[in-house]
Design a protein around this motif. Structure first.
Motif, PDB file in Angstrom:
ATOM      1  N   ASP A 164      -8.392 -43.134 -89.782  1.00 37.54           N
ATOM      2  CA  ASP A 164      -9.278 -43.399 -88.657  1.00 37.54           C
ATOM      3  C   ASP A 164      -8.737 -44.588 -87.877  1.00 37.54           C
ATOM      4  O   ASP A 164      -7.648 -45.090 -88.152  1.00 37.54           O
ATOM      5  N   ARG A 217     -14.945 -50.741 -89.761  1.00 40.05           N
ATOM      6  CA  ARG A 217     -15.633 -49.464 -89.534  1.00 40.05           C
ATOM      7  C   ARG A 217     -17.044 -49.670 -89.000  1.00 40.05           C
ATOM      8  O   ARG A 217     -17.527 -48.881 -88.189  1.00 40.05           O
ATOM      9  N   CYS A 247      -9.630 -47.683 -87.835  1.00 36.67           N
ATOM     10  CA  CYS A 247      -9.480 -48.922 -88.607  1.00 36.67           C
ATOM     11  C   CYS A 247      -8.246 -48.894 -89.506  1.00 36.67           C
ATOM     12  O   CYS A 247      -7.567 -49.911 -89.650  1.00 36.67           O
ATOM     13  N   THR A 264     -17.230 -46.086 -86.799  1.00 30.59           N
ATOM     14  CA  THR A 264     -16.470 -44.878 -87.092  1.00 30.59           C
ATOM     15  C   THR A 264     -17.078 -44.042 -88.215  1.00 30.59           C
ATOM     16  O   THR A 264     -16.570 -42.961 -88.503  1.00 30.59           O
ATOM     17  N   GLY A 265     -18.151 -44.503 -88.813  1.00 34.88           N
ATOM     18  CA  GLY A 265     -18.746 -43.782 -89.928  1.00 34.88           C
ATOM     19  C   GLY A 265     -19.677 -42.650 -89.522  1.00 34.88           C
ATOM     20  O   GLY A 265     -20.063 -41.832 -90.351  1.00 34.88           O
TER      21      GLY A 265
END
Length: 105
Positions: A33, A52, A35, A57-58
């Motif tokens: 991702d 994150r 990060c 991004t989660g």
């Protein structure tokens, strides 16, 4: 003449939307991702989790795309990851030349 212009604007809008969806989906299926790309593959623990959380991004891809697209419709493209400045500050000076090229095309 007006109908041709309206058709081109509509076709351009649909094309832009399809490209945005395709690019988002293709980048979402890539391994890792944002990060892990920023911090490196060896990033672990609290630093990775904080990144994150900061970049959210989660969440599921559909939610992230909806948030991004609604912001983009308001011309808010967020901040660059490297410089931390608004994307609009980087794009605005180049917009005039882009508009001239688009009009010529």
């Amino acid at each position: 003449m007006a109908r041709v212009i309206l058709n081109r604007i509509l076709l351009g809008t649909v094309t832009l939307a399809l490209v945005a969806v395709a690019v988002f989906l293709l980048t979402d299926v890539l391994p890792g991702d944002l990060c892990t790309a920023m911090l490196g593959r060896d990033a672990r623990g609290a630093r990775l989790e904080r990144c994150r959380e900061d970049y959210d991004t989660g969440r599921p891809a559909v939610e992230r795309f909806a948030a991004w697209s609604s912001s983009a419709l308001r011309l808010d493209f967020g901040q660059t990851y490297r410089r931390g400045v608004p994307v609009s500050e980087l794009v605005a000076p180049r917009l005039r030349n882009t508009a001239v090229l688009a009009a010529a095309a």
